[in-house]
Design a protein around this motif. Structure first.
Motif, PDB file in Angstrom:
ATOM      1  N   LYS A 166     -14.410  51.889  28.872  1.00 46.72           N
ATOM      2  CA  LYS A 166     -14.179  52.959  29.939  1.00 46.72           C
ATOM      3  C   LYS A 166     -15.493  53.220  30.647  1.00 46.72           C
ATOM      4  O   LYS A 166     -15.644  53.053  31.745  1.00 46.72           O
ATOM      5  CB  LYS A 166     -13.512  53.929  29.365  1.00 46.72           C
ATOM      6  CG  LYS A 166     -13.250  55.097  30.579  1.00 46.72           C
ATOM      7  CD  LYS A 166     -11.967  54.621  31.253  1.00 46.72           C
ATOM      8  CE  LYS A 166     -11.491  55.844  32.198  1.00 46.72           C
ATOM      9  NZ  LYS A 166     -12.355  56.177  33.391  1.00 46.72           N
ATOM     10  N   ALA A 167     -16.561  53.197  30.123  1.00 49.28           N
ATOM     11  CA  ALA A 167     -17.801  53.625  30.533  1.00 49.28           C
ATOM     12  C   ALA A 167     -18.430  52.699  31.435  1.00 49.28           C
ATOM     13  O   ALA A 167     -19.210  52.818  32.309  1.00 49.28           O
ATOM     14  CB  ALA A 167     -18.745  53.923  29.245  1.00 49.28           C
ATOM     15  N   ILE A 168     -18.019  51.264  30.984  1.00 54.07           N
ATOM     16  CA  ILE A 168     -18.480  50.167  31.824  1.00 54.07           C
ATOM     17  C   ILE A 168     -17.686  50.216  32.854  1.00 54.07           C
ATOM     18  O   ILE A 168     -17.984  49.945  34.180  1.00 54.07           O
ATOM     19  CB  ILE A 168     -18.253  48.907  30.909  1.00 54.07           C
ATOM     20  CG1 ILE A 168     -19.414  49.029  29.657  1.00 54.07           C
ATOM     21  CG2 ILE A 168     -18.481  47.540  31.932  1.00 54.07           C
ATOM     22  CD1 ILE A 168     -20.663  48.796  30.151  1.00 54.07           C
ATOM     23  N   THR A 169     -16.205  50.239  32.912  1.00 54.48           N
ATOM     24  CA  THR A 169     -15.287  50.211  34.142  1.00 54.48           C
ATOM     25  C   THR A 169     -15.569  51.582  35.127  1.00 54.48           C
ATOM     26  O   THR A 169     -15.594  51.345  36.374  1.00 54.48           O
ATOM     27  CB  THR A 169     -13.788  50.236  33.757  1.00 54.48           C
ATOM     28  OG1 THR A 169     -13.584  51.260  33.116  1.00 54.48           O
ATOM     29  CG2 THR A 169     -13.597  49.044  32.487  1.00 54.48           C
ATOM     30  N   ASP A 170     -16.110  52.650  34.533  1.00 57.61           N
ATOM     31  CA  ASP A 170     -16.504  53.670  35.342  1.00 57.61           C
ATOM     32  C   ASP A 170     -17.528  53.290  36.234  1.00 57.61           C
ATOM     33  O   ASP A 170     -17.569  53.669  37.553  1.00 57.61           O
ATOM     34  CB  ASP A 170     -16.802  54.928  34.405  1.00 57.61           C
ATOM     35  CG  ASP A 170     -15.722  55.631  34.069  1.00 57.61           C
ATOM     36  OD1 ASP A 170     -14.722  55.326  34.338  1.00 57.61           O
ATOM     37  OD2 ASP A 170     -15.984  56.566  32.958  1.00 57.61           O
ATOM     38  N   VAL A 171     -18.541  52.538  35.803  1.00 56.49           N
ATOM     39  CA  VAL A 171     -19.625  52.229  36.736  1.00 56.49           C
ATOM     40  C   VAL A 171     -19.174  51.033  37.784  1.00 56.49           C
ATOM     41  O   VAL A 171     -19.440  51.139  38.820  1.00 56.49           O
ATOM     42  CB  VAL A 171     -20.664  51.463  36.066  1.00 56.49           C
ATOM     43  CG1 VAL A 171     -21.916  50.719  36.837  1.00 56.49           C
ATOM     44  CG2 VAL A 171     -21.368  52.250  34.779  1.00 56.49           C
ATOM     45  N   LEU A 172     -18.222  50.075  37.289  1.00 57.11           N
ATOM     46  CA  LEU A 172     -17.702  49.079  38.188  1.00 57.11           C
ATOM     47  C   LEU A 172     -16.642  49.615  39.172  1.00 57.11           C
ATOM     48  O   LEU A 172     -16.865  49.071  40.434  1.00 57.11           O
ATOM     49  CB  LEU A 172     -17.055  48.128  37.389  1.00 57.11           C
ATOM     50  CG  LEU A 172     -17.861  47.283  36.283  1.00 57.11           C
ATOM     51  CD1 LEU A 172     -17.034  46.444  35.346  1.00 57.11           C
ATOM     52  CD2 LEU A 172     -18.587  46.240  37.001  1.00 57.11           C
ATOM     53  N   VAL A 173     -16.118  50.760  39.167  1.00 58.38           N
ATOM     54  CA  VAL A 173     -15.152  51.279  39.984  1.00 58.38           C
ATOM     55  C   VAL A 173     -16.240  51.777  41.229  1.00 58.38           C
ATOM     56  O   VAL A 173     -15.872  51.760  42.583  1.00 58.38           O
ATOM     57  CB  VAL A 173     -14.686  52.501  39.315  1.00 58.38           C
ATOM     58  CG1 VAL A 173     -14.011  53.488  40.407  1.00 58.38           C
ATOM     59  CG2 VAL A 173     -13.517  51.898  38.487  1.00 58.38           C
ATOM     60  N   LYS A 174     -17.568  52.170  40.975  1.00 59.50           N
ATOM     61  CA  LYS A 174     -18.288  52.672  41.869  1.00 59.50           C
ATOM     62  C   LYS A 174     -18.710  51.363  42.889  1.00 59.50           C
ATOM     63  O   LYS A 174     -19.613  51.814  43.919  1.00 59.50           O
ATOM     64  CB  LYS A 174     -19.452  53.333  41.372  1.00 59.50           C
ATOM     65  CG  LYS A 174     -19.281  54.682  40.825  1.00 59.50           C
ATOM     66  CD  LYS A 174     -20.367  55.453  40.695  1.00 59.50           C
ATOM     67  CE  LYS A 174     -20.704  55.020  38.891  1.00 59.50           C
ATOM     68  NZ  LYS A 174     -22.069  55.674  38.544  1.00 59.50           N
ATOM     69  N   HIS A 175     -18.643  50.341  42.437  1.00 58.60           N
ATOM     70  CA  HIS A 175     -19.355  48.979  43.118  1.00 58.60           C
ATOM     71  C   HIS A 175     -18.073  48.139  43.665  1.00 58.60           C
ATOM     72  O   HIS A 175     -17.632  47.008  42.680  1.00 58.60           O
ATOM     73  CB  HIS A 175     -20.121  48.366  42.176  1.00 58.60           C
ATOM     74  CG  HIS A 175     -21.472  49.140  41.834  1.00 58.60           C
ATOM     75  ND1 HIS A 175     -22.384  49.271  42.869  1.00 58.60           N
ATOM     76  CD2 HIS A 175     -21.568  49.956  40.900  1.00 58.60           C
ATOM     77  CE1 HIS A 175     -23.174  49.976  42.243  1.00 58.60           C
ATOM     78  NE2 HIS A 175     -22.612  50.519  41.083  1.00 58.60           N
ATOM     79  N   PRO A 176     -17.508  48.107  44.593  1.00 51.75           N
ATOM     80  CA  PRO A 176     -16.096  47.576  44.933  1.00 51.75           C
ATOM     81  C   PRO A 176     -16.229  46.137  45.125  1.00 51.75           C
ATOM     82  O   PRO A 176     -15.299  45.348  45.279  1.00 51.75           O
ATOM     83  CB  PRO A 176     -15.575  48.112  46.103  1.00 51.75           C
ATOM     84  CG  PRO A 176     -16.742  49.260  46.447  1.00 51.75           C
ATOM     85  CD  PRO A 176     -17.610  49.343  45.747  1.00 51.75           C
ATOM     86  N   SER A 177     -17.531  45.681  45.492  1.00 45.77           N
ATOM     87  CA  SER A 177     -17.627  44.203  45.654  1.00 45.77           C
ATOM     88  C   SER A 177     -17.849  43.357  44.251  1.00 45.77           C
ATOM     89  O   SER A 177     -17.967  42.281  44.591  1.00 45.77           O
ATOM     90  CB  SER A 177     -18.730  43.949  46.613  1.00 45.77           C
ATOM     91  OG  SER A 177     -20.027  44.316  46.179  1.00 45.77           O
ATOM     92  N   VAL A 178     -18.137  44.056  43.290  1.00 49.55           N
ATOM     93  CA  VAL A 178     -18.295  43.180  41.929  1.00 49.55           C
ATOM     94  C   VAL A 178     -16.879  43.115  41.366  1.00 49.55           C
ATOM     95  O   VAL A 178     -15.980  43.939  41.077  1.00 49.55           O
ATOM     96  CB  VAL A 178     -19.318  44.060  40.939  1.00 49.55           C
ATOM     97  CG1 VAL A 178     -19.413  43.344  39.709  1.00 49.55           C
ATOM     98  CG2 VAL A 178     -20.509  44.603  41.852  1.00 49.55           C
TER      99      VAL A 178
END
Ligand SMILES: Cc1ncc(COP(=O)(O)O)c(C=O)c1O
Length: 379
Positions: A166-178
């Protein structure tokens, strides 16, 4: 005009296959060698799965199938082909792919072959070989196209808890092109009541940019059948099918029907096999930690351990050669004691080595005794 493609300058052969081949050649030459290099269960494919394949042959299910396979996802000739299709279908020159290290040897090579830039992010033993959210944040650039996650991991066996993921996906949510490529090949191989989770279960906001890859090779003991599959956004799956349609077409029809039985049939052999794997893991971890200069963490999944051999660096092997790096450790160990393992530097983090414990207990015990003797003899 050069005959070979320039693409070949960007890839190197698989280190794990190289070690396995070397062990096989030494065995054929009469040496007593224990090979712990291959990521392949020693258990046979369960009988009901073999029978499904025989029935498929008898029923004439021996023709081309749809390129993407018989179900509504993409099915390829192994998870390897599915991952390769996904990268070939999406990478443009200069695109970056974040790969937590230690990584499965093929990820950076496939990215490079597709013309992209692998961006390894080192995850140390101190953090359980798991990607830390701040390290991920730092690695993301405007050129980042994918992150490849693998839990439980080849080569470390490290598995992300729901909170860690979840800590990883929280970062990814902030970067929509990844985009997220998650390799769940070892999903069923977890121990000590560990609960497996995958990004698509945890974060619905990532659903439209997640490719979830899996296969029957490991948990179903079907490495030779060559079936892997993936689910993801329809447009991506279609693009992957286009790559597959002009390369291999459908994977073997008989293997597909056997895999349907594997996935839908009885699953009761999995806990039985896992009990054996867990015992082997405990045996190997305990014996390796008794070897001088070796430090072996206890992982929660897959069938690998990833011990550090830092304590042996600078010492002299029986041959007189000084061990300067993990590759020397591995070479000298094979030479002196006939144990084949793979150097950590091939997976992007050394000095360490990977042991696959998917082999019988007596061989594991013998191999670990030899490793203890080898380390004890270093001067
Ligand atoms: C992490 C990981 N992904 C993918 C694969 C590919 O497996 P297969 O092509 O047999 O499905 C492997 C095999 O070793 C693996 O370890």
């Amino acid at each position: 005009m050069p005959f070979l493609s320039a693409a070949l300058d960007r890839v190197k052969p698989s280190a794990t296959i190289a070690v396995t081949d070397k062990a096989r050649a030494l065995k054929a030459a009469g040496r007593n060698v224990i090979g712990l290099g291959a990521g392949e269960p020693d258990f046979d494919t369960p009988a009901n799965i073999k029978l499904a394949a025989i029935h498929a042959i008898e029923a004439g299910k021996t023709k081309y199938t749809d390129v993407g396979g018989i179900p509504e996802i993409i099915v390829g000739s192994g998870g390897k082909q599915v991952l390769y299709n996904a990268l070939m279908a999406t990478i443009n020159p200069g695109d970056e792919v974040i790969i937590p290290a230690p990584y499965w040897v093929s990820y950076p090579e496939m990215v490079a072959l597709a013309g992209g830039e692998p961006v390894p992010v080192v995850c140390t033993a101190e953090h359980g070989f798991k990607l830390q959210p701040d390290a991920l944040e730092k690695a993301i650039t405007p050129k980042t196209k994918w992150i490849i996650l693998c839990s439980p991991s080849n080569p470390t066996g490290a598995a992300y808890s729901r909170a860690e993921l979840k800590a990883i996906t929280d970062v990814l949510v902030k970067h929509p092109s990844v985009w997220v490529m998650t390799d769940d090949m070892y999903e069923h191989l977890v121990y000590d009541d560990f609960v497996f989770t995958t990004p698509a279960q945890i974060e619905p906001k990532l659903y439209d940019r997640t490719l979830t890859v899996n296969g029957v090779s490991k948990a179903y003991c079907m490495t030779g059948w060559r079936i892997g599959y993936a689910g993801g956004p329809a447009e991506l799956i279609k693009a992957m099918q286009t790559i597959q349609s002009q390369s291999t077409s459908n994977p073997c029809s008989i293997s597909q029907w056997a895999s349907v039985e594997a996935l839908n049939g009885p699953q009761d052999f999995i806990p039985v096999n896992n009990k054996a794997f867990k015992e082997r893991r405990d045996l190997v971890v305990s014996m390796l930690n008794q070897a001088k200069g070796i430090d072996c963490p206890r992982p929660q999944g897959a069938f690998y351990v990833y011990p550090s051999c830092a304590g042996t660096i600078g010492k002299t092997a029986p041959s007189g050669k000084v061990i300067a790096k993990d590759e020397d450790f591995v070479t000298e160990l094979l030479e002196a004691e006939g144990v084949a393992v793979v150097q950590g530097s091939a997976f992007g983090l050394g000095p360490a080595f990977r042991i696959s414990y998917a082999t019988k207990n007596s061989d594991l015990e013998d191999a670990c005794n030899r490793i203890q003797r080898f380390c004890g003899n270093l001067r």
